[in-house]
Design an enzyme around this catalytic site. Structure first.
Site: not given
Ligand code: TYM
Length: 340
Positions: A122, A204, A207
Site C-alpha cells: 500500500k 487479489k 474493492k
Molecule cells: P478487508 O476490508 O480488506 O477485507 C475483509 C475480508 O475480506 C477478505 N478478502 C478476501 N478474501 C478472499 N479473496 C479476496 N480477494 C479478498 N479480499 C478481501 C479479507 O481477508 C478480510 O477477511 N484489516 C482487515 C479488516 C479488519 C479485521 C480486523 C479483520 C480490521 N480489524 C480484525 C479481522 C479481525 C481488512 O482490511 O479487511
C-alpha cells in the site's frame, strides 16, 4: 444421567473495512464464513471504519465514509447476520479498541510491523502520502481481536500475516503479565481464501482496484455480473481444468465451486468438451443466484435507516461492555493507577 454441563460457545471476531461495496472476494473469502459460523459460535462482527482513514481517499471524503459505513452495516445484516444473535458493531462507536490499540503499540516491535507485506504494497502505491496510521493499522487490528478474547478469526488469506502479528503481540504481552490475553487462530476457508482479479488473475480481487471490470461488487446487477465474468481473462487452451498456469480459469472454477458446492473434479466433468463461453455463462449465473437473495434483503434494509441505527447502537453498547472487561484487566496489569 442427564448431561448438565453446557459447553461454552467459542468466540469468533472479524471485521471488514467500509472502503466501498464488498466484492465477491470479500464475500467468498470471509463474509460467507461469517454467516456460516453464526449458529455455532458467539460471533462479533465489526465495520472497521477506524482502519479506513489510514488511506487518503477516506480522510478526504468524510461523507463517503459515513455513507459506506451505513451501507456496509446493512449488507452485513443482508448476508444473514442476525443482530439478535450476533454482536454487529461499528468500530469507532466502541472506544475500547483504540484504547487497547495504543497500549499494544508499546508491545509491538518496529521491525515486525515493518515486515507487513500489505503495508509495503500500500505504501508503495501511495508514494509520499503515507500516514503513521497505515503503518500502525495491524496493531489496531490486533486490538480488535484480542479485546474480545477471540478464539477464531474468519479471514481471507491476505490477512493471515496480520493475524500472526496479533498472536506475537499477545504472546509478548502474556510473557510479561501472565495469561491475560487469548491467542487467536485464523479461520481460513478451504476454497475462496484468495479470489483473484478478473482482469489480472495473479492479483487479489480488491474493492479499491481502479478498474471496476476486475471485481464483482456484491451489489452489481445481474447483467453487469454476466458482462464482467464474460470479459474475465482466461487462457488459450479452451479446456476447463484446474492446473498451474491457468490462473484465470482456476479463479473462475473457485468462484463456481464456492457458489454451487461442486468440487473441481465435478466441474471438470460438467464442462468436458465445452468451451469457455458455456463455462463463463454458468459461473455468471451461479454468482447471480448466490447474490440475488442478499441484494433483495439489502434493498429492504437500506430503506430502514432507523432500524439499522438501532441495531448499530445496541451492537456498540454490547461490544463496549464486553471489551471493557479485557481493557480493565490489561490496564490493571500494566500498572495504570485506578481509583475505586
Ligand atoms: P478487508 O476490508 O480488506 O477485507 C475483509 C475480508 O475480506 C477478505 N478478502 C478476501 N478474501 C478472499 N479473496 C479476496 N480477494 C479478498 N479480499 C478481501 C479479507 O481477508 C478480510 O477477511 N484489516 C482487515 C479488516 C479488519 C479485521 C480486523 C479483520 C480490521 N480489524 C480484525 C479481522 C479481525 C481488512 O482490511 O479487511
Amino acid at each position: 444421567m442427564e448431561n448438565t454441563t453446557v459447553e461454552k460457545k467459542k468466540i469468533v471476531l472479524s471485521c471488514i473495512q467500509p472502503t466501498g461495496t464488498p466484492t465477491l472476494g470479500n464475500y467468498l473469502g470471509a463474509l460467507k464464513n461469517w454467516a456460516n459460523m453464526c449458529d455455532d459460535y458467539n460471533c462479533l462482527y465489526g465495520v472497521a471504519d477506524l482502519h479506513s482513514i489510514t488511506v487518503p481517499t477516506f480522510r478526504e471524503n468524510p461523507q463517503q465514509l459515513k455513507k459506506n459505513t451505513l451501507e456496509l452495516y446493512a449488507l452485513l445484516l443482508a448476508i444473514g447476520l442476525d443482530p439478535e444473535k450476533n454482536i454487529i458493531f461499528v468500530q469507532s462507536q466502541v472506544p475500547t479498541h483504540a484504547q487497547l490499540g495504543w497500549i499494544l503499540n508499546c508491545y509491538t516491535q518496529f521491525g515486525e510491523a515493518s515486515r507487513m507485506t500489505q503495508f509495503k504494497e500500500k505504501s508503495q502505491r501511495l508514494g509520499e502520502n503515507i500516514s503513521v496510521g497505515l503503518f500502525d493499522y495491524p496493531v489496531l487490528m490486533a486490538a480488535d481481536i484480542l479485546i474480545y478474547n477471540a478464539d477464531f478469526v474468519p479471514i481471507g488469506a491476505d490477512q493471515k500475516q496480520h493475524l500472526e502479528l496479533a498472536r506475537n503481540i499477545c504472546d509478548r504481552f502474556n510473557a510479561i503479565y501472565g495469561n491475560v490475553l487469548k491467542a487467536p487462530d485464523p479461520f481460513i476457508g478451504k476454497a475462496g481464501a484468495k479470489i483473484t482479479s478478473l482482469q489480472d488473475p495473479t492479483k487479489k480481487m480488491s474493492k479499491s482496484d481502479d478498474n471496476p471490470k476486475s471485481y464483482i461488487s456484491m451489489l452489481d446487477e445481474p447483467n453487469v455480473i454476466m458482462k464482467k465474468i464474460k470479459s474475465a481473462v482466461t487462457d488459450s487452451e479452451a479446456c476447463v481444468r484446474y492446473a498451474e498456469g491457468k490462473d484465470g480459469i482456476n479463479n473462475l472454477m473457485t468462484i463456481y465451486s464456492c457458489c454451487t458446492g461442486k468440487s473441481f473434479e465435478e466441474i471438470e466433468k460438467e464442462f468436458e468438451g465445452k468451451g469457455y463461453g458455456d463455462f463463463k455463462t454458468a459461473v455468471g449465473e451461479a454468482v447471480c443466484a448466490e447474490l440475488a437473495p442478499i441484494q433483495a434483503r439489502y434493498k429492504e434494509l437500506i430503506a430502514d435507516k432507523k432500524y439499522l441505527e438501532e441495531c448499530m447502537k445496541k451492537g456498540a453498547e454490547m461490544a463496549t461492555r464486553i471489551s471493557q472487561r479485557t481493557l480493565d484487566k490489561v490496564m490493571k496489569k500494566v500498572g495504570f493507577y485506578q481509583t475505586k
